[in-house]
Design a protein around this motif. Structure first.
Motif, PDB file in Angstrom:
ATOM      1  N   LEU A 487      -5.501  -2.426   8.633  1.00  0.00           N
ATOM      2  CA  LEU A 487      -5.190  -1.505   7.535  1.00  0.00           C
ATOM      3  C   LEU A 487      -3.725  -1.102   7.514  1.00  0.00           C
ATOM      4  CD1 LEU A 487      -8.307   0.823   7.581  1.00  0.00           C
ATOM      5  CD2 LEU A 487      -7.642  -0.714   5.762  1.00  0.00           C
ATOM      6  N   GLY A 488      -2.978  -1.303   8.623  1.00  0.00           N
ATOM      7  CA  GLY A 488      -1.600  -0.812   8.694  1.00  0.00           C
ATOM      8  C   GLY A 488      -0.718  -1.389   7.606  1.00  0.00           C
ATOM      9  N   LEU A 489      -0.675  -2.721   7.496  1.00  0.00           N
ATOM     10  CA  LEU A 489       0.186  -3.345   6.491  1.00  0.00           C
ATOM     11  C   LEU A 489      -0.347  -3.114   5.085  1.00  0.00           C
ATOM     12  CD1 LEU A 489       1.034  -6.707   8.269  1.00  0.00           C
ATOM     13  CD2 LEU A 489       2.463  -4.678   8.027  1.00  0.00           C
ATOM     14  N   PHE A 490      -1.682  -2.999   4.930  1.00  0.00           N
ATOM     15  CA  PHE A 490      -2.238  -2.675   3.626  1.00  0.00           C
ATOM     16  C   PHE A 490      -1.767  -1.292   3.158  1.00  0.00           C
ATOM     17  CE2 PHE A 490      -5.896  -0.641   1.376  1.00  0.00           C
ATOM     18  CZ  PHE A 490      -5.732  -1.296   0.171  1.00  0.00           C
ATOM     19  N   ILE A 491      -1.749  -0.334   4.095  1.00  0.00           N
ATOM     20  CA  ILE A 491      -1.267   1.019   3.768  1.00  0.00           C
ATOM     21  C   ILE A 491       0.218   0.967   3.438  1.00  0.00           C
ATOM     22  CG2 ILE A 491      -0.874   3.314   4.726  1.00  0.00           C
ATOM     23  CD1 ILE A 491      -3.459   2.968   6.305  1.00  0.00           C
ATOM     24  N   CYS A 492       0.996   0.232   4.237  1.00  0.00           N
ATOM     25  CA  CYS A 492       2.437   0.112   3.972  1.00  0.00           C
ATOM     26  C   CYS A 492       2.675  -0.466   2.572  1.00  0.00           C
ATOM     27  CB  CYS A 492       3.093  -0.773   5.027  1.00  0.00           C
ATOM     28  SG  CYS A 492       3.235  -0.019   6.649  1.00  0.00           S
ATOM     29  N   TYR A 493       1.918  -1.489   2.222  1.00  0.00           N
ATOM     30  CA  TYR A 493       2.102  -2.116   0.914  1.00  0.00           C
ATOM     31  C   TYR A 493       1.864  -1.103  -0.206  1.00  0.00           C
ATOM     32  CZ  TYR A 493       1.520  -5.408  -2.934  1.00  0.00           C
ATOM     33  OH  TYR A 493       1.638  -6.062  -4.122  1.00  0.00           O
ATOM     34  N   GLY A 494       0.783  -0.313  -0.098  1.00  0.00           N
ATOM     35  CA  GLY A 494       0.495   0.677  -1.128  1.00  0.00           C
ATOM     36  C   GLY A 494       1.558   1.755  -1.206  1.00  0.00           C
ATOM     37  N   SER A 502       9.630  -2.774  -2.510  1.00  0.00           N
ATOM     38  CA  SER A 502       8.959  -4.040  -2.227  1.00  0.00           C
ATOM     39  C   SER A 502       8.926  -4.248  -0.726  1.00  0.00           C
ATOM     40  CB  SER A 502       9.677  -5.215  -2.902  1.00  0.00           C
ATOM     41  OG  SER A 502      10.999  -5.342  -2.413  1.00  0.00           O
ATOM     42  N   ILE A 503       7.932  -5.042  -0.274  1.00  0.00           N
ATOM     43  CA  ILE A 503       7.780  -5.367   1.146  1.00  0.00           C
ATOM     44  C   ILE A 503       7.372  -6.824   1.255  1.00  0.00           C
ATOM     45  CG2 ILE A 503       5.386  -4.541   1.165  1.00  0.00           C
ATOM     46  CD1 ILE A 503       5.783  -3.797   4.095  1.00  0.00           C
ATOM     47  N   ARG A 504       7.908  -7.518   2.238  1.00  0.00           N
ATOM     48  CA  ARG A 504       7.585  -8.925   2.453  1.00  0.00           C
ATOM     49  C   ARG A 504       7.623  -9.235   3.947  1.00  0.00           C
ATOM     50  NH1 ARG A 504      12.249 -12.147   3.137  1.00  0.00           N
ATOM     51  NH2 ARG A 504      11.056 -13.992   2.475  1.00  0.00           N
ATOM     52  N   ALA A 505       6.958 -10.345   4.331  1.00  0.00           N
ATOM     53  CA  ALA A 505       6.914 -10.782   5.728  1.00  0.00           C
ATOM     54  C   ALA A 505       7.248 -12.261   5.789  1.00  0.00           C
ATOM     55  CB  ALA A 505       5.535 -10.521   6.333  1.00  0.00           C
ATOM     56  N   ALA A 513       8.610 -12.607  14.255  1.00  0.00           N
ATOM     57  CA  ALA A 513       8.187 -12.163  12.934  1.00  0.00           C
ATOM     58  C   ALA A 513       9.238 -11.225  12.350  1.00  0.00           C
ATOM     59  CB  ALA A 513       6.834 -11.461  13.004  1.00  0.00           C
ATOM     60  N   ARG A 514       9.299 -11.172  11.029  1.00  0.00           N
ATOM     61  CA  ARG A 514      10.276 -10.313  10.346  1.00  0.00           C
ATOM     62  C   ARG A 514       9.608  -9.656   9.144  1.00  0.00           C
ATOM     63  NH1 ARG A 514      15.506 -13.313   8.696  1.00  0.00           N
ATOM     64  NH2 ARG A 514      15.928 -12.948  10.916  1.00  0.00           N
ATOM     65  N   PHE A 515       9.803  -8.335   9.017  1.00  0.00           N
ATOM     66  CA  PHE A 515       9.330  -7.575   7.869  1.00  0.00           C
ATOM     67  C   PHE A 515      10.545  -6.939   7.191  1.00  0.00           C
ATOM     68  CE2 PHE A 515       5.485  -7.889  10.309  1.00  0.00           C
ATOM     69  CZ  PHE A 515       4.504  -8.016   9.353  1.00  0.00           C
ATOM     70  N   GLU A 516      10.598  -7.028   5.850  1.00  0.00           N
ATOM     71  CA  GLU A 516      11.690  -6.460   5.068  1.00  0.00           C
ATOM     72  C   GLU A 516      11.111  -5.504   4.030  1.00  0.00           C
ATOM     73  OE1 GLU A 516      13.882  -9.652   3.384  1.00  0.00           O
ATOM     74  OE2 GLU A 516      14.861 -10.222   5.276  1.00  0.00           O
ATOM     75  N   VAL A 517      11.646  -4.264   4.014  1.00  0.00           N
ATOM     76  CA  VAL A 517      11.213  -3.233   3.066  1.00  0.00           C
ATOM     77  C   VAL A 517      12.445  -2.784   2.287  1.00  0.00           C
ATOM     78  CG1 VAL A 517      10.152  -0.978   2.773  1.00  0.00           C
ATOM     79  CG2 VAL A 517       9.370  -2.493   4.610  1.00  0.00           C
ATOM     80  N   TRP A 518      12.346  -2.858   0.975  1.00  0.00           N
ATOM     81  CA  TRP A 518      13.450  -2.423   0.108  1.00  0.00           C
ATOM     82  C   TRP A 518      12.981  -1.240  -0.728  1.00  0.00           C
ATOM     83  CZ3 TRP A 518      14.066  -1.726  -5.090  1.00  0.00           C
ATOM     84  CH2 TRP A 518      15.360  -1.529  -5.569  1.00  0.00           C
ATOM     85  N   LEU A 519      13.808  -0.145  -0.757  1.00  0.00           N
ATOM     86  CA  LEU A 519      13.512   1.037  -1.556  1.00  0.00           C
ATOM     87  C   LEU A 519      14.760   1.436  -2.331  1.00  0.00           C
ATOM     88  CD1 LEU A 519      11.435   3.172   0.977  1.00  0.00           C
ATOM     89  CD2 LEU A 519      10.583   1.929  -1.005  1.00  0.00           C
ATOM     90  N   PRO A 520      14.606   1.979  -3.533  1.00  0.00           N
ATOM     91  CA  PRO A 520      15.770   2.341  -4.350  1.00  0.00           C
ATOM     92  C   PRO A 520      16.613   3.413  -3.672  1.00  0.00           C
ATOM     93  CG  PRO A 520      13.752   2.321  -5.653  1.00  0.00           C
ATOM     94  CD  PRO A 520      13.336   2.216  -4.235  1.00  0.00           C
ATOM     95  N   ILE A 521      17.914   3.344  -3.908  1.00  0.00           N
ATOM     96  CA  ILE A 521      18.846   4.299  -3.319  1.00  0.00           C
ATOM     97  C   ILE A 521      18.805   5.623  -4.076  1.00  0.00           C
ATOM     98  CG2 ILE A 521      20.855   3.702  -4.749  1.00  0.00           C
ATOM     99  CD1 ILE A 521      22.526   3.774  -2.162  1.00  0.00           C
ATOM    100  N   CYS A 522      19.141   6.701  -3.380  1.00  0.00           N
ATOM    101  CA  CYS A 522      19.233   8.031  -3.988  1.00  0.00           C
ATOM    102  C   CYS A 522      20.599   8.603  -3.639  1.00  0.00           C
ATOM    103  CB  CYS A 522      18.104   8.938  -3.465  1.00  0.00           C
ATOM    104  SG  CYS A 522      18.156  10.607  -4.161  1.00  0.00           S
ATOM    105  N   GLU A 523      21.358   9.025  -4.674  1.00  0.00           N
ATOM    106  CA  GLU A 523      22.730   9.488  -4.457  1.00  0.00           C
ATOM    107  C   GLU A 523      22.802  10.946  -4.022  1.00  0.00           C
ATOM    108  OE1 GLU A 523      25.127   7.515  -4.380  1.00  0.00           O
ATOM    109  OE2 GLU A 523      24.246   5.739  -5.317  1.00  0.00           O
ATOM    110  N   GLN A 524      21.676  11.715  -4.146  1.00  0.00           N
ATOM    111  CA  GLN A 524      21.712  13.127  -3.783  1.00  0.00           C
ATOM    112  C   GLN A 524      21.699  13.300  -2.279  1.00  0.00           C
ATOM    113  OE1 GLN A 524      18.694  15.302  -5.812  1.00  0.00           O
ATOM    114  NE2 GLN A 524      18.929  14.152  -7.701  1.00  0.00           N
ATOM    115  N   LYS A 525      22.024  14.481  -1.825  1.00  0.00           N
ATOM    116  CA  LYS A 525      22.012  14.783  -0.406  1.00  0.00           C
ATOM    117  C   LYS A 525      20.581  14.997   0.054  1.00  0.00           C
ATOM    118  CE  LYS A 525      26.609  16.852  -0.134  1.00  0.00           C
ATOM    119  NZ  LYS A 525      27.384  18.049   0.271  1.00  0.00           N
TER     120      LYS A 525
END
Length: 529
Positions: A487-494, A502-505, A513-525
Motif C-alpha cells: 500500500l505504500g507506493l499506492f498511497i504515495c501515488y494518490g 507526478s511520481i515514477r520508478a 532502484a530509483r524513484f522520482e517525485v515532482w511537485l510544483p514550486i511555491c514562491e511564498q515563504k
C-alpha cells in the motif's frame, strides 16, 4: 496371458531353467494362433530370455532391447506401446508390452507382442483409399501410398530427433520431409508420377495419445461434381423463376388486396407481441440493474473500508516505531536523571503523535476526494525531519545516506502528506538494502520544469520491467509474504496526484532502484515548522 503364465514367471527366477525350451515352443504356438508377428520375454535388464522366433536366424534371444520405450514404460507403469522399425529384423511393427512378476515375486520382466500393421496398409491399397497415420512427432508410420511413408509433416525439433535416435525408432530408415503445404482441412500431397494433387483432409485422434489418422478425399472430382450441381441448380432456378413470375402476373390483380390485408394483420399481431415481449424484458433488465447497483454500492463500501484499514495500519507503522524508540530513550534518560533530554524526547513524541493524527485525517482519500489544505511547505525541512525519525533504523542497518538538497525548497502542500511520501519512499529504500553488503541510499532535490524534483536511489536488487508496471497498484508488493501489504507506493501515488505532481520508478543501468517525485514550486515563504 503371457504375463500370468506360471512357467514364464518361473523362467524369470532362473534364466537357465530347462523350462526355456518349452516356453519358446509355447510362444511360437501362441504367435501362430494369435497371428501376431513376434512374441518374446525380457528380464529386468532388457535381455531377451525367450522368443517365438527362437529357431530362426534372426532370433531375438540374447538381444537387449532396454532402449525401447515399451520396455521402460512397462517396467515403470505396467504397460507400454511403441511403433518402431525392428533393429533385428528391419521390419516395422507395433509393440505391446506388459510387466511380468516372477513366481517368487522378487524379479520382474516384460512380455512383448509385436503386431504387423502391413496387412492394414494392403487393405487400404486394395480399396484405393487415400489414408495415412501420423505419430506423436507427425511422422507418417502407416500409409496407403508407399511414397508417403516415413516422411514427416512438420519440421522435427532437435529434442524430437534426439528421442528418435535414442529409441532407435527408425533405425535403418532415412526420414525425409513430406515437402508439401497443408492446413487443417486442405492438403497437397505428392503422387507417384512426381506431380501433386489436392485433397480434403479429415483428421481423427486415435486412442493412442498423439497418433492421428488422416483420410484424404480428392478435390478434383468434388470440383467437377460441384460445377455440375451448380449448373443444374442454375437451370432449375431459372425455370422456377420463370414459372413463379408467370403465376404471379396471372394472380396479382385478383389477390393483391387479400395479400395486403393479410400482411397488415400479421404485422399488427407481430408488433403487439413484440411490444409485450420488449416491455417484459425492459422490466426484467430494470430490476436486474437495480439489484446490481445495490450490490455494487455495498461492495464499494466494503472495499473502501478494507483499503482504509490497511492504509491506516501501513502508514502508522513508522511513526509508532519512532515513538517506541523515543519512549525507550526517555526511560533511560529518566534513569540517568537527564531531565532536559527527557523533555526533548517528549516533544518529539508529541510531534509524532500530531503527525499520526494528520495521517489518519489524510486517509479520507480512500473513500472520497477530500479538499486539499495546501500551504507553502519547505521540502528540505521535511527531509531533515523524516531522516531524524528514521535515524535509529538507519544506524541499526548501517546505511550510508548521501543527501544533496538546498537549505530551502518551497512547494504547495501540507506537512503530513510530504512526510507520508518521504517515509514510504525511504522505508522502501531501507528495506531494499537490508541484505546488501554495502547499503547506500541517495537523496537528491533539484529544481526543474517549474517545480522541485526529489530523487531517491538505493543499491538494492532493483525491479524487473514487469514489476515496474504494477508498483503503484494497491496490494502489489515485491517483498516476501508478511513483510509488506503493498500500500505504500499506492498511497504515495494518490498523495502526489492530489498535490498536482507526478511520481515514477525505474531500475538504472548501474543497478538498484530509483524513484522520482515532482511537485510544483511555491514562491511564498514556508510557514511549516
Amino acid at each position: 496371458m503371457i504375463a500370468q503364465t506360471p512357467d514364464v514367471k518361473q523362467l524369470l527366477d532362473n534364466s537357465n531353467s530347462p523350462l526355456a525350451d518349452s516356453i519358446n515352443a509355447f510362444l511360437a504356438r501362441t504367435r501362430r494362433t494369435s497371428l501376431a508377428d513376434e512374441i518374446y520375454l525380457m528380464d529386468a535388464q532388457g535381455q531377451t530370455l525367450a522368443s517365438s522366433n527362437y529357431q530362426e536366424a534372426e532370433s531375438f534371444i540374447g538381444n537387449n532391447y532396454r532402449f525401447r520405450p515399451y520396455f521402460s514404460d512397462a517396467i515403470r507403469s505396467g504397460q507400454g506401446e511403441f511403433f518402431a522399425i525392428g533393429t533385428t529384423t528391419g521390419l516395422p511393427g507395433y509393440f505391446l508390452s506388459e510387466r511380468v512378476i516372477s513366481q517368487s515375486g522378487e524379479r520382474q520382466g516384460v512380455a512383448v507382442v509385436k503386431v504387423d500393421l502391413e496387412p492394414l496398409q494392403a487393405d487400404w491399397q486394395l480399396a484405393a483409399e487415400k489414408v495415412f497415420v501420423s505419430d506423436t512427432n507427425n511422422i507418417i508410420v502407416l500409409s496407403s501410398h508407399p511414397q508417403w511413408k516415413y516422411r514427416y509433416i512438420d519440421a522435427l525439433a532437435d529434442n524430437q530427433l534426439d528421442d528418435i535416435r535414442r529409441n532407435r525408432q527408425f533405425d535403418s530408415i532415412e526420414l525425409k520431409p513430406l515437402g508439401v503445404k497443408r492446413s487443417n482441412y486442405f492438403q497437397v500431397m505428392p503422387e507417384a508420377d512426381g506431380k501433386t494433387a489436392g485433397y480434403l483432409n479429415k483428421t481423427l485422434e486415435l486412442s493412442r495419445p498423439g497418433w492421428s489418422i488422416h483420410y484424404l478425399v480428392p478435390v478434383r472430382p468434388l470440383y467437377q461434381f460441384a460445377f455440375l450441381a451448380a449448373g443444374l441448380v442454375l437451370i432449375l432456378y431459372i425455370l422456377c423463376l420463370t414459372g413463379v413470375l408467370w403465376m404471379r402476373e396471372r394472380s396479382r390483380r385478383t389477390q393483391a388486396a387479400l395479400k395486403a390485408e393479410q400482411r397488415l394483420r400479421a404485422l399488427n399481431d407481430s408488433l403487439e407481441d413484440q411490444v409485450v415481449d420488449r416491455t417484459a424484458e425492459l422490466q426484467k433488465r430494470t430490476s436486474e440493474l437495480q439489484r446490481i447497483q445495490r450490490e455494487l454500492v455495498q461492495s464499494e463500501k466494503l472495499a473502501a473500508l478494507g483499503i482504509m484499514a490497511a492504509g491506516l495500519s501501513h502508514e502508522l507503522n513508522q511513526p509508532l516505531t519512532a515513538v517506541r524508540t523515543y519512549a525507550a530513550s526517555g526511560r533511560k534518560l529518566l534513569t540517568r536523571a537527564l531531565y532536559e533530554q527527557v523533555d526533548t524526547a517528549l516533544d518529539k513524541i508529541m510531534t509524532l503523535t500530531s503527525r499520526m493524527s494528520d495521517i489518519t485525517a489524510q486517509l479520507k482519500v480512500f473513500v472520497r476526494q477530500a479538499p486539499t489544505q495546501s500551504q507553502p511547505v519547505d521540502w528540505s525541512a521535511r527531509i531533515d525531519f523524516v531522516l531524524e525519525m528514521l535515524e535509529h533504523r538507519i544506524n541499526q542497518q548501517q546505511v550510508s545516506i548521501q543527501a544533496d538538497y538546498p537549505t530551502q525548497a518551497l512547494i504547495r502542500a501540507d506537512d503530513a502528506r510530504i512526510e507520508q511520501i518521504l517515509v514510504n519512499l525511504l522505508s522502501n529504500a531501507l528495506d531494499a538494502v537490508s541484505t546488501t553488503p554495502d547499503p547506500q541510499v541517495s537523496i537528491r532535490l533539484s529544481e526543474t520544469n517549474g517545480g522541485w524534483q526529489l530523487q531517491v536511489d538505493d543499491n538494492g536488487p532493483g525491479f524487473a520491467p514487469e514489476q515496474i508496471k504494477h508498483l503503484f497498484e494497491p496490494f502489489y508488493s515485491t517483498k516476501n509474504v508478511g513483510q509488506g501489504m503493498g500500500l505504500g507506493l499506492f498511497i504515495c501515488y494518490g498523495l502526489v496526484q492530489d498535490l498536482g505532481g507526478s511520481i515514477r520508478a525505474e531500475s538504472p543501468i548501474e543497478g538498484g532502484a530509483r524513484f522520482e517525485v515532482w511537485l510544483p514550486i511555491c514562491e511564498q515563504k514556508a510557514t511549516a515548522a
